[in-house]
Scaffold this motif. Structure first.
Motif, mmCIF file in Angstrom:
data_model
loop_
_atom_site.group_PDB
_atom_site.id
_atom_site.type_symbol
_atom_site.label_atom_id
_atom_site.label_comp_id
_atom_site.label_asym_id
_atom_site.label_seq_id
_atom_site.Cartn_x
_atom_site.Cartn_y
_atom_site.Cartn_z
ATOM 1 N N ASN A 90 0.888 -1.282 -0.195
ATOM 2 C CA ASN A 90 0.009 0.143 0.088
ATOM 3 C C ASN A 90 0.793 1.367 -0.079
ATOM 4 O OD1 ASN A 90 0.987 0.103 2.644
ATOM 5 N ND2 ASN A 90 -0.857 -0.444 3.755
ATOM 6 N N HIS A 91 2.198 1.144 -0.393
ATOM 7 C CA HIS A 91 3.149 2.383 -0.293
ATOM 8 C C HIS A 91 4.034 2.257 -1.325
ATOM 9 C CE1 HIS A 91 5.213 -0.032 2.476
ATOM 10 N NE2 HIS A 91 6.263 0.615 1.887
ATOM 11 N N GLY A 92 4.881 3.189 -1.737
ATOM 12 C CA GLY A 92 6.048 2.958 -2.733
ATOM 13 C C GLY A 92 5.624 2.614 -3.987
ATOM 14 N N VAL A 93 6.745 2.304 -4.780
ATOM 15 C CA VAL A 93 6.332 2.040 -6.368
ATOM 16 C C VAL A 93 5.849 0.765 -6.648
ATOM 17 C CG1 VAL A 93 8.858 0.520 -6.282
ATOM 18 C CG2 VAL A 93 7.830 2.030 -8.353
ATOM 19 N N LEU A 94 5.563 0.000 -5.779
ATOM 20 C CA LEU A 94 4.580 -1.194 -6.081
ATOM 21 C C LEU A 94 3.259 -0.903 -5.988
ATOM 22 C CD1 LEU A 94 6.374 -4.172 -4.121
ATOM 23 C CD2 LEU A 94 6.694 -3.283 -6.733
ATOM 24 N N ALA A 95 2.807 0.143 -5.207
ATOM 25 C CA ALA A 95 1.513 0.386 -4.806
ATOM 26 C C ALA A 95 1.283 1.240 -6.211
ATOM 27 C CB ALA A 95 1.498 1.327 -3.658
ATOM 28 N N LYS A 96 2.046 2.258 -6.518
ATOM 29 C CA LYS A 96 1.649 3.127 -7.765
ATOM 30 C C LYS A 96 1.644 2.051 -8.832
ATOM 31 C CE LYS A 96 5.151 5.844 -7.066
ATOM 32 N NZ LYS A 96 6.062 6.786 -7.130
ATOM 33 N N TYR A 97 2.645 1.146 -9.078
ATOM 34 C CA TYR A 97 2.356 0.316 -10.265
ATOM 35 C C TYR A 97 1.017 -0.460 -10.217
ATOM 36 C CZ TYR A 97 4.109 -3.491 -13.484
ATOM 37 O OH TYR A 97 4.176 -4.504 -14.551
ATOM 38 N N ALA A 98 0.596 -1.189 -9.078
ATOM 39 C CA ALA A 98 -0.704 -1.727 -9.247
ATOM 40 C C ALA A 98 -1.849 -1.170 -9.652
ATOM 41 C CB ALA A 98 -0.751 -2.449 -7.695
ATOM 42 N N LYS A 99 -1.671 0.348 -9.280
ATOM 43 C CA LYS A 99 -2.752 0.980 -9.860
ATOM 44 C C LYS A 99 -2.851 1.313 -11.168
ATOM 45 C CE LYS A 99 -3.336 3.460 -5.157
ATOM 46 N NZ LYS A 99 -2.971 4.835 -4.544
ATOM 47 N N MET A 100 -1.675 1.317 -11.956
ATOM 48 C CA MET A 100 -1.705 1.722 -13.217
ATOM 49 C C MET A 100 -1.497 0.668 -14.406
ATOM 50 S SD MET A 100 1.124 4.937 -12.416
ATOM 51 C CE MET A 100 1.185 5.578 -14.155
ATOM 52 N N VAL A 101 -0.964 -0.476 -13.672
ATOM 53 C CA VAL A 101 -0.588 -1.496 -14.801
ATOM 54 C C VAL A 101 -1.627 -2.214 -15.547
ATOM 55 C CG1 VAL A 101 -0.413 -3.255 -13.247
ATOM 56 C CG2 VAL A 101 1.010 -3.549 -15.231
#
Length: 555
Positions: A534-545
């Motif tokens: 729920n934080h960092g680059v993995l959270a951003k990636y999960a929302k956009m991929v």
């Protein structure tokens, strides 16, 4: 020149002053500025020697009248990241590499670009970033490592996959730790991308097929002086493209993608190439679908069978002429789009200059293929409505159709614990889910569980399906990229322990043998899981991929 934006006119005096702080002379201000994007680092064995490749590229740029500027980007080694939390970051790094290239090249208004990747996601990451900036571009990789040898120098060569399989053999009691230690010390004997037609070498070969790299890019060994000469020629070649005004999308277009798909099917690359080429095609404005991949598989013969699909190391393909030999055979069959432009020139000119006849063994001739269909196979069905992918060339003939009880795991770790604990039996179908682009997040590679299955002698009796992906080293009936993924509510989320599952590779079907009424009841009861990060680059990636069948593309 594009770089005039930072070096021409009175208003650019501050810019010139900063460039002169770099040591740039007034004479150099008159020449094209070339970005040399290098992913060199100390942790990835395919990248430790890229400083020498960059020096050679820069020498080539200078010889041809340009001014090179080296820029760095990141990389993740899939082998080192495998089977722990680090693997969440591998596919994500593809987007970071693309973003970093775009920022550096656009921010400094370069006239041309030479990309120096070598491993895993760095190659497609640089391609995606280069498409965004769309200037004259040439790729030159660091090259593959040499293979290892068996004790006494006899028998099949070894590579990184020998260690993953060996760990499974030790767990099964089929190998002792002393033997494993020998391979640990010898299977990766030099710098370079892992020997074999794994993801890195597949993508470096496909850069040739796409026309954005010179012949030899994918096969000349990393430790050969020929690799340095190739890099110098890449530096000279980008200057030629700058002079002619040939931008990347003049080369990398629909024709180039078509030809790369044909080559991929012919030489049996990693299943990851489906993910990456699909994303590259979208970025180039010529999108492809899983149906396009299936059509390519149906019409293209399988001509090259390298490790892990067969016994031969990648260096064997180099010794018989490399990727141009494969392209020559495909051209004879009329399977290549002759309208394609390469960095060497128009494709017909490339074929005349670079290709020689196939040897008939390492690269089969068109009339005697390993198989009349391509090495990769697309599957559909009620488990994968939007498709899934398997490396058909690496599957034992006895497992082309298999029905068995589902053994369901919601993470790679759960599956590995069961496999290594002896809980998987012949006939089972291992299901690993919630490891897709969003659910992982990052769509982790599954070389550890597939190698454990092989090492325990189960590859001819156990199938594996996942919404994650596989290393290029994976072999056996391992079906990945199941779409839609479990985290998005795909049918793979509805499979229950003990359900009957049929994997029909020849028939192109992946079927859960449960009634539609039962599936609807399960679908109504399904709840999406909480995000794993729920934080960092993995959270951003999960929302956009996007989904795997769309290349896990981030727009």
């Amino acid at each position: 020149m594009r770089s005039d934006q930072i070096k021409r006119g009175v208003a650019r005096a501050p810019h010139r002053s900063l460039l002169k702080a770099d040591g740039i002379t007034d004479e150099e201000m008159e020449r094209p500025f070339i970005a040399v994007l290098n992913s060199r680092n100390d942790i990835i064995p395919g990248h430790t020697e890229l400083d020498k490749i960059a020096d050679a590229v820069k020498a080539g740029v200078r010889m041809a009248g340009g001014v090179p500027f080296e820029i760095s980007t990141i990389g993740v080694c899939d082998g080192i990241a495998m089977n722990h939390d680090g693997m969440h970051y591998s596919l994500v790094s593809r987007e970071v590499v693309a973003d970093s290239l775009e920022c550096a090249v656009q921010g400094h208004a370069f006239d041309g670009l030479v990309c120096i990747p070598n491993c895993d996601k760095i190659v497609p990451g640089m391609v995606l970033g280069a498409l965004r900036v769309n200037i004259p571009t040439v790729f030159v990789s660091g090259g593959p490592m040499l293979p290892g040898v068996q004790p006494g120098g006899c028998g099949p060569t070894t590579d990184l996959n020998t260690l993953f399989d060996g760990a499974g053999k030790v767990a099964a009691g089929a190998m002792d730790e002393a033997e494993l230690a020998y391979y640990e010390n010898t299977a990766c004997p030099t710098c370079g991308s892992c020997s074999g037609m794994f993801t890195a070498n597949s993508m470096n070969c496909l850069c040739e097929a796409l026309g954005i790299a010179l012949p030899g890019n994918g096969t000349v060994p990393a430790v050969y002086s020929e690799r340095l000469r190739l890099a110098k020629h890449a530096g000279m070649k980008v200057m030629e493209l700058v002079e002619k005004g040939v931008r990347l999308t003049d080369i990398l277009n629909g024709a180039a993608v078509h030809n790369a798909m044909e080559c991929d099917m012919a030489f049996g690359g990693s299943t990851n190439t489906v993910l990456h080429l699909t994303a590259i095609a979208k970025a180039a404005g010529c999108p492809i679908t899983m149906d396009d991949w299936e059509a390519a598989s149906a019409r293209t013969p399988h001509l090259v069978k390298l490790q892990p699909s067969g016994p031969r190391p990648l260096i064997d393909l180099y010794q018989v002429g490399g990727v141009p030999v494969v392209m020559g055979e495909l051209a004879q069959l009329g399977l290549l789009d002759q309208s394609a432009l390469t960095c060497v020139g128009p494709l017909p000119e490339y074929l005349e200059k670079c290709c020689k006849p196939a040897d008939g063994e390492v690269c089969r001739k068109a009339d005697n293929p390993f198989s009349p269909q391509g090495a990769l196979k697309v599957l559909h069905g009620n488990i994968a409505p939007n498709g899934a992918i398997v490396k058909k060339a690496a599957v034992d003939p006895s497992m082309m159709r298999h029905t068995g009880p589902a053994r369901v795991f919601n993470s790679e770790e759960e599956a590995c614990a069961a496999i290594n604990g002896g809980a998987i039996n012949g006939g089972d179908v291992v299901v690993i889910r919630y490891e897709g682009p969003k659910g992982g997040p990052g769509m982790r590679e599954m070389l550890t569980p597939t190698s454990a299955i092989c090492g325990m002698g189960l590859s001819s009796s156990v199938a594996l399906i996942t919404d994650g992906r596989f290393s290029g080293a994976t072999k056996g009936p391992a079906v990945g990229h199941v779409s839609p993924e479990a985290a998005a509510g795909g049918p793979i989320a509805l499979i229950q322990e003990g359900d009957s599952v049929t994997v029909d590779i020849e028939g192109g079907a992946l079927t859960l043998n449960v009634s539609e009424e039962e599936l609807e009841a399960r679908r109504a009861a399904w709840q999406p899981p909480a995000p794993k990060h729920n934080h960092g680059v993995l959270a951003k990636y999960a929302k956009m991929v996007s989904s795997a069948d769309e290349g896990a593309y981030v727009s």
